[in-house]
Scaffold this motif. Structure first.
Motif, PDB file in Angstrom:
ATOM      1  N   ASN A  39      41.729  41.848  44.189  1.00  0.00           N
ATOM      2  CA  ASN A  39      42.267  40.505  43.993  1.00  0.00           C
ATOM      3  C   ASN A  39      43.752  40.561  43.640  1.00  0.00           C
ATOM      4  O   ASN A  39      44.545  39.723  44.081  1.00  0.00           O
ATOM      5  CB  ASN A  39      41.489  39.790  42.889  1.00  0.00           C
ATOM      6  CG  ASN A  39      41.163  38.348  43.242  1.00  0.00           C
ATOM      7  OD1 ASN A  39      41.261  37.925  44.389  1.00  0.00           O
ATOM      8  ND2 ASN A  39      40.775  37.571  42.253  1.00  0.00           N
ATOM      9  N   LEU A  40      44.107  41.555  42.850  1.00  0.00           N
ATOM     10  CA  LEU A  40      45.493  41.727  42.443  1.00  0.00           C
ATOM     11  C   LEU A  40      46.371  42.070  43.650  1.00  0.00           C
ATOM     12  O   LEU A  40      47.495  41.556  43.790  1.00  0.00           O
ATOM     13  CB  LEU A  40      45.582  42.838  41.396  1.00  0.00           C
ATOM     14  CG  LEU A  40      46.858  42.948  40.546  1.00  0.00           C
ATOM     15  CD1 LEU A  40      47.152  41.639  39.834  1.00  0.00           C
ATOM     16  CD2 LEU A  40      46.701  44.091  39.550  1.00  0.00           C
ATOM     17  N   LYS A  41      45.862  42.908  44.540  1.00  0.00           N
ATOM     18  CA  LYS A  41      46.597  43.257  45.758  1.00  0.00           C
ATOM     19  C   LYS A  41      46.770  42.028  46.644  1.00  0.00           C
ATOM     20  O   LYS A  41      47.860  41.784  47.194  1.00  0.00           O
ATOM     21  CB  LYS A  41      45.860  44.366  46.517  1.00  0.00           C
ATOM     22  CG  LYS A  41      46.588  44.827  47.770  1.00  0.00           C
ATOM     23  CD  LYS A  41      47.925  45.457  47.429  1.00  0.00           C
ATOM     24  CE  LYS A  41      48.617  46.003  48.673  1.00  0.00           C
ATOM     25  NZ  LYS A  41      49.984  46.517  48.362  1.00  0.00           N
ATOM     26  N   LYS A  42      45.736  41.238  46.763  1.00  0.00           N
ATOM     27  CA  LYS A  42      45.824  39.995  47.545  1.00  0.00           C
ATOM     28  C   LYS A  42      46.883  39.078  46.953  1.00  0.00           C
ATOM     29  O   LYS A  42      47.714  38.525  47.684  1.00  0.00           O
ATOM     30  CB  LYS A  42      44.456  39.307  47.563  1.00  0.00           C
ATOM     31  CG  LYS A  42      44.438  37.965  48.268  1.00  0.00           C
ATOM     32  CD  LYS A  42      43.071  37.302  48.151  1.00  0.00           C
ATOM     33  CE  LYS A  42      43.091  35.899  48.760  1.00  0.00           C
ATOM     34  NZ  LYS A  42      41.764  35.229  48.609  1.00  0.00           N
ATOM     35  N   TRP A  43      46.854  38.935  45.653  1.00  0.00           N
ATOM     36  CA  TRP A  43      47.821  38.076  44.967  1.00  0.00           C
ATOM     37  C   TRP A  43      49.248  38.571  45.173  1.00  0.00           C
ATOM     38  O   TRP A  43      50.172  37.781  45.419  1.00  0.00           O
ATOM     39  CB  TRP A  43      47.477  38.019  43.473  1.00  0.00           C
ATOM     40  CG  TRP A  43      48.535  37.389  42.637  1.00  0.00           C
ATOM     41  CD1 TRP A  43      48.734  36.060  42.409  1.00  0.00           C
ATOM     42  CD2 TRP A  43      49.570  38.075  41.911  1.00  0.00           C
ATOM     43  NE1 TRP A  43      49.828  35.866  41.586  1.00  0.00           N
ATOM     44  CE2 TRP A  43      50.352  37.092  41.265  1.00  0.00           C
ATOM     45  CE3 TRP A  43      49.908  39.418  41.727  1.00  0.00           C
ATOM     46  CZ2 TRP A  43      51.450  37.407  40.473  1.00  0.00           C
ATOM     47  CZ3 TRP A  43      50.996  39.742  40.929  1.00  0.00           C
ATOM     48  CH2 TRP A  43      51.748  38.738  40.314  1.00  0.00           C
ATOM     49  N   GLY A 223      34.847  29.629  28.934  1.00  0.00           N
ATOM     50  CA  GLY A 223      33.580  29.657  29.670  1.00  0.00           C
ATOM     51  C   GLY A 223      33.390  28.425  30.536  1.00  0.00           C
ATOM     52  O   GLY A 223      32.903  28.512  31.672  1.00  0.00           O
ATOM     53  N   GLU A 224      33.781  27.257  30.025  1.00  0.00           N
ATOM     54  CA  GLU A 224      33.693  26.022  30.812  1.00  0.00           C
ATOM     55  C   GLU A 224      34.572  26.115  32.058  1.00  0.00           C
ATOM     56  O   GLU A 224      34.142  25.765  33.163  1.00  0.00           O
ATOM     57  CB  GLU A 224      34.138  24.828  29.963  1.00  0.00           C
ATOM     58  CG  GLU A 224      33.179  24.448  28.850  1.00  0.00           C
ATOM     59  CD  GLU A 224      33.732  23.367  27.953  1.00  0.00           C
ATOM     60  OE1 GLU A 224      32.932  22.611  27.381  1.00  0.00           O
ATOM     61  OE2 GLU A 224      34.975  23.265  27.810  1.00  0.00           O
ATOM     62  N   LEU A 225      35.806  26.586  31.882  1.00  0.00           N
ATOM     63  CA  LEU A 225      36.730  26.683  33.008  1.00  0.00           C
ATOM     64  C   LEU A 225      36.241  27.678  34.058  1.00  0.00           C
ATOM     65  O   LEU A 225      36.486  27.507  35.253  1.00  0.00           O
ATOM     66  CB  LEU A 225      38.118  27.098  32.510  1.00  0.00           C
ATOM     67  CG  LEU A 225      38.891  26.030  31.728  1.00  0.00           C
ATOM     68  CD1 LEU A 225      40.113  26.647  31.045  1.00  0.00           C
ATOM     69  CD2 LEU A 225      39.303  24.884  32.644  1.00  0.00           C
ATOM     70  N   MET A 226      35.545  28.692  33.607  1.00  0.00           N
ATOM     71  CA  MET A 226      35.036  29.704  34.537  1.00  0.00           C
ATOM     72  C   MET A 226      33.731  29.281  35.207  1.00  0.00           C
ATOM     73  O   MET A 226      33.278  29.917  36.156  1.00  0.00           O
ATOM     74  CB  MET A 226      34.811  31.032  33.797  1.00  0.00           C
ATOM     75  CG  MET A 226      36.065  31.667  33.215  1.00  0.00           C
ATOM     76  SD  MET A 226      37.340  32.099  34.423  1.00  0.00           S
ATOM     77  CE  MET A 226      38.555  30.823  34.115  1.00  0.00           C
ATOM     78  N   VAL A 232      37.865  30.530  40.541  1.00  0.00           N
ATOM     79  CA  VAL A 232      39.099  30.731  39.787  1.00  0.00           C
ATOM     80  C   VAL A 232      39.499  32.188  39.957  1.00  0.00           C
ATOM     81  O   VAL A 232      38.698  33.094  39.735  1.00  0.00           O
ATOM     82  CB  VAL A 232      38.917  30.388  38.296  1.00  0.00           C
ATOM     83  CG1 VAL A 232      40.206  30.661  37.517  1.00  0.00           C
ATOM     84  CG2 VAL A 232      38.500  28.931  38.126  1.00  0.00           C
ATOM     85  N   ASP A 233      40.734  32.409  40.360  1.00  0.00           N
ATOM     86  CA  ASP A 233      41.207  33.766  40.640  1.00  0.00           C
ATOM     87  C   ASP A 233      42.024  34.367  39.515  1.00  0.00           C
ATOM     88  O   ASP A 233      42.075  35.584  39.366  1.00  0.00           O
ATOM     89  CB  ASP A 233      42.067  33.754  41.914  1.00  0.00           C
ATOM     90  CG  ASP A 233      41.317  33.234  43.123  1.00  0.00           C
ATOM     91  OD1 ASP A 233      40.453  33.958  43.625  1.00  0.00           O
ATOM     92  OD2 ASP A 233      41.579  32.083  43.550  1.00  0.00           O
ATOM     93  N   LEU A 280      38.204  38.484  38.618  1.00  0.00           N
ATOM     94  CA  LEU A 280      39.196  37.635  37.976  1.00  0.00           C
ATOM     95  C   LEU A 280      40.393  38.447  37.476  1.00  0.00           C
ATOM     96  O   LEU A 280      40.237  39.440  36.782  1.00  0.00           O
ATOM     97  CB  LEU A 280      38.558  36.899  36.792  1.00  0.00           C
ATOM     98  CG  LEU A 280      39.464  35.958  35.987  1.00  0.00           C
ATOM     99  CD1 LEU A 280      39.736  34.683  36.773  1.00  0.00           C
ATOM    100  CD2 LEU A 280      38.814  35.634  34.635  1.00  0.00           C
ATOM    101  N   ILE A 281      41.596  37.994  37.828  1.00  0.00           N
ATOM    102  CA  ILE A 281      42.817  38.563  37.281  1.00  0.00           C
ATOM    103  C   ILE A 281      43.051  37.916  35.918  1.00  0.00           C
ATOM    104  O   ILE A 281      43.102  36.694  35.812  1.00  0.00           O
ATOM    105  CB  ILE A 281      44.017  38.283  38.208  1.00  0.00           C
ATOM    106  CG1 ILE A 281      43.810  38.938  39.593  1.00  0.00           C
ATOM    107  CG2 ILE A 281      45.323  38.771  37.579  1.00  0.00           C
ATOM    108  CD1 ILE A 281      44.806  38.461  40.645  1.00  0.00           C
ATOM    109  N   VAL A 282      43.186  38.715  34.875  1.00  0.00           N
ATOM    110  CA  VAL A 282      43.451  38.198  33.539  1.00  0.00           C
ATOM    111  C   VAL A 282      44.902  38.529  33.179  1.00  0.00           C
ATOM    112  O   VAL A 282      45.338  39.676  33.313  1.00  0.00           O
ATOM    113  CB  VAL A 282      42.490  38.795  32.491  1.00  0.00           C
ATOM    114  CG1 VAL A 282      42.847  38.301  31.088  1.00  0.00           C
ATOM    115  CG2 VAL A 282      41.050  38.427  32.828  1.00  0.00           C
ATOM    116  N   VAL A 283      45.638  37.513  32.740  1.00  0.00           N
ATOM    117  CA  VAL A 283      47.036  37.700  32.370  1.00  0.00           C
ATOM    118  C   VAL A 283      47.203  37.288  30.913  1.00  0.00           C
ATOM    119  O   VAL A 283      47.543  36.145  30.607  1.00  0.00           O
ATOM    120  CB  VAL A 283      47.969  36.870  33.280  1.00  0.00           C
ATOM    121  CG1 VAL A 283      49.430  37.161  32.950  1.00  0.00           C
ATOM    122  CG2 VAL A 283      47.689  37.157  34.752  1.00  0.00           C
TER     123      VAL A 283
END
Length: 478
Positions: A39-43, A223-226, A232-233, A280-283
């Motif tokens: 996912n990170l490579k795609k981003w 948790g709600e947002l996910m 969600v990426d 999921l990418i976490v920042v």
């Protein structure tokens, strides 16, 4: 006139509008999860994204959240008829919820403009530090879908869901900005004590039950947002002072002021979020470690390529949030920013703040249209590219198409119209056997290649009045 006068009282300009610039973490830890890696490579290949800061603060045209923070900084200054008394100001600020009614909200307009401009992903502020939720959380009534908020009766009142849905239809990667601190939550700024600064106003070690309630609140909201908002990426976490105390970098001024251990258990949050959103990418920005999957230099561009994924988040205007009459960067400035960032291996996340009516300033649409016209001709040198030495020389910047023998040289211009010299020398180490050089939007041009120097002859007809804008791009195939 009274409403207009109040609006003008509240307009904060220039440096007071711009919140702190976040320094980047020094030590990057690459993710080990293969789905996250993919996912990170795609981003990284998308290069250009849309950021949006939006909340009730747009009603006053003030800096997002910070005016309710009891710190003496340029971006926290209070203005207007309520500013003399902190408690009165906060009450009036929170009362904006009862007036917030962005009836022009139509995310389809934003999607079209962003897509035409060449943007490929979006990050939206689901909740900023003030704690006002732009989504239908079940954890708080301080939200846009509350009966206290006029817009709650609108079928599109859950704006986060509407934005994510609209952008997902056009295959944008979806990012949820979420503030870890919540200045409205009674378990972060506990009413038992006065708020002193941006940090939690009590010692979590002395009141663990209070802090546990806040941790549970944060976990449940994420948790709600996910769970309820589609794919969600990216989980883009702001408020880096909420962090384990052992991660504080004392070389950074704002981190020196973090008194307490504010550990919200990121391993538990990330595991839950990735169970619901695999890959999921976490920042967790500015908190170096396994949960900061890319770094986020703010309002700045690194002077050289970095050895890890990164993204410059930069405002189109002077402010992150909507301000009447804000000064927007020109299309030429934005195109040059994009080129510079991509040549150094990064992404540009460009912020536009929607207004209290639910729409962007017309200037923002105009800028995106101009950028899109340039992207349509030259985008192949931007997307799916990597940094290549020497990265830049003078006003020329380089990118390399991934997995190919193609390099792009961007001859940037400080004016909208591009004027090219008759001869251009490019220094590309180790590339002597060049097959062709083509001016994108133009035609093939004559060249010679010797000892890594490519000399391009620009025909007189292409030097001026060439119809090119902002930057000319030469495609070099070898």
């Amino acid at each position: 006139m009274k409403k207009l006068s109040l609006m003008l009282f509240f307009v904060l300009r220039f440096n007071a509008l711009i919140a702190q610039e976040h320094e980047m973490s020094k030590d990057y830890v690459a993710p080990t999860d293969q789905l996250v890696q993919a996912n990170l490579k795609k981003w990284q290949n998308l290069k250009f994204g849309l950021f949006m800061h939006w909340g009730t603060y747009s009603s006053w045209g003030v800096v997002e959240s910070w005016s309710i923070c009891p710190e003496d900084e340029g971006w926290t200054q209070r203005k207007g008829p309520y500013s003399a008394n902190y408690n009165t100001y906060v009450k009036a600020y929170e009362n904006l919820q009862t007036k917030f009614n962005p009836v022009k909200f139509n995310p389809d307009n934003w999607v079209k403009a962003a897509k035409d401009a060449g943007m490929k992903y979006v990050v939206f502020t689901t909740k900023h530090h003030d704690g006002f939720n732009m989504f239908d959380t079940k954890q708080s009534d301080y939200k846009i879908t509350s009966a206290k908020t006029p817009f709650s009766s609108n079928p599109k009142s859950n704006v986060t869901k509407e934005i994510f849905k609209a952008f997902s239809k056009e295959n944008f990667m979806i990012g949820a900005y979420f503030s870890k601190p919540d200045w409205h939550n009674e378990n972060y700024w506990w009413p038992y004590f006065p708020a002193k600064d941006r940090n939690v106003n009590y010692d979590p070690a002395k009141h663990p039950e209070q802090w546990q309630k806040f941790k549970d609140f944060t976990y449940n909201q994420i948790g709600e947002l996910m769970t309820d908002y589609g794919k969600v990426d990216i989980l883009w976490l702001d408020g880096g002072w909420v962090r384990p105390k052992n991660t504080i970098d004392t070389a950074v001024d704002w981190q020196k002021a973090i008194t307490f251990n504010q550990d919200i258990d990121m391993p538990k949050i990330a595991a839950m979020a990735r169970q619901k959103q695999p890959g999921l990418i976490v920042v967790d920005r500015t908190v170096a470690g396994q949960y900061e999957n890319y770094t986020t230099p703010e309002q700045t561009v690194p002077t050289k390529p970095l050895d890890h994924p990164w993204e410059s988040c930069i405002t189109m205007g002077n402010s992150w949030s909507y301000v009447p009459g804000d000064k927007y960067k020109s299309a030429n400035e934005i195109v040059n920013l994009l080129i510079k960032i991509v040549s150094r291996g990064g992404n540009l996340l460009m912020n536009i703040g929607p207004g209290p009516d639910g729409d962007w300033d017309p200037v923002a649409y105009s800028r995106l249209k101009q950028i899109g016209a340039w992207i349509k001709i030259n985008g192949e040198g931007i997307y799916n590219s990597t940094a290549v030495a020497p990265y830049s020389e003078g006003s020329i910047y380089y990118t390399k198409a991934a997995n190919s023998n193609t390099i792009y040289a961007f001859a940037t211009s400080t004016t909208d119209a591009v004027t090219l010299p008759s001869d251009i020398a490019l220094h590309l180490t180790g590339i002597n056997k060049v097959k062709s050089v083509t001016l994108l939007g133009g035609k093939k041009v004559k060249f010679t290649a010797d000892n890594g120097i490519i000399n391009i002859k620009v025909p007189a007809g292409l030097q001026s009045n060439n119809g090119l804008s902002h930057a000319a791009v030469f495609k070099i195939q070898y």
